[in-house]
Design a protein around this motif. Sequence first.
Motif, PDB file in Angstrom:
ATOM      1  N   LYS A 175     -61.266 -33.968  10.199  1.00 32.62           N
ATOM      2  CA  LYS A 175     -61.754 -32.686  10.689  1.00 32.62           C
ATOM      3  C   LYS A 175     -60.653 -31.897  11.376  1.00 32.62           C
TER       4      LYS A 175
ATOM      5  N   ASN B 191     -61.579 -33.725   1.737  1.00 31.25           N
ATOM      6  CA  ASN B 191     -62.594 -32.704   1.973  1.00 31.25           C
ATOM      7  C   ASN B 191     -63.951 -33.157   1.439  1.00 31.25           C
TER       8      ASN B 191
ATOM      9  N   ARG C  32     -58.437 -30.502   8.709  1.00 32.28           N
ATOM     10  CA  ARG C  32     -59.099 -29.395   8.006  1.00 32.28           C
ATOM     11  C   ARG C  32     -59.104 -28.126   8.850  1.00 32.28           C
TER      12      ARG C  32
ATOM     13  N   LEU D 156     -55.075 -31.822   4.198  1.00 29.47           N
ATOM     14  CA  LEU D 156     -56.241 -32.487   3.621  1.00 29.47           C
ATOM     15  C   LEU D 156     -56.229 -32.333   2.104  1.00 29.47           C
TER      16      LEU D 156
ATOM     17  N   ARG E  47     -55.509 -26.758   8.784  1.00 26.21           N
ATOM     18  CA  ARG E  47     -54.940 -26.676   7.437  1.00 26.21           C
ATOM     19  C   ARG E  47     -53.704 -27.551   7.293  1.00 26.21           C
TER      20      ARG E  47
ATOM     21  N   LYS F 293     -58.338 -32.810  -1.700  1.00 28.45           N
ATOM     22  CA  LYS F 293     -59.700 -32.572  -2.183  1.00 28.45           C
ATOM     23  C   LYS F 293     -60.588 -33.783  -1.878  1.00 28.45           C
TER      24      LYS F 293
END
Length: 90
Positions: A16, A72, A19, A67, A22, A69
């Motif tokens: 988190k 995520n 994310r 992060l 970025r 894919k």
Amino acid sequence: MVRKRERLDIIRDILKVIRENRKIKPTRLLYSSNLSPQMFREYINELIAKDFISLDVDKKEKKTFSLTKKGNDFLMQYKMIENFIENFGL
């Protein structure tokens, strides 16, 4: 009494933070994760090996984490599980 974080909670927290930022430098992520340096390295190495995060090194040898894919997707699935558990009052 403070509850000890479970392994998956720690992974979720690390992902988190990445994310939200970025790209984040290792030191800032270490502080945000609230882990010892040794535990931090273990989690980061596992997350890189499992392709949840990537380590990027620029021309000046500065490292940042981002992060993937898969990372995520993990966060989205984890949120669904949390909602499921909450809906049943557990």
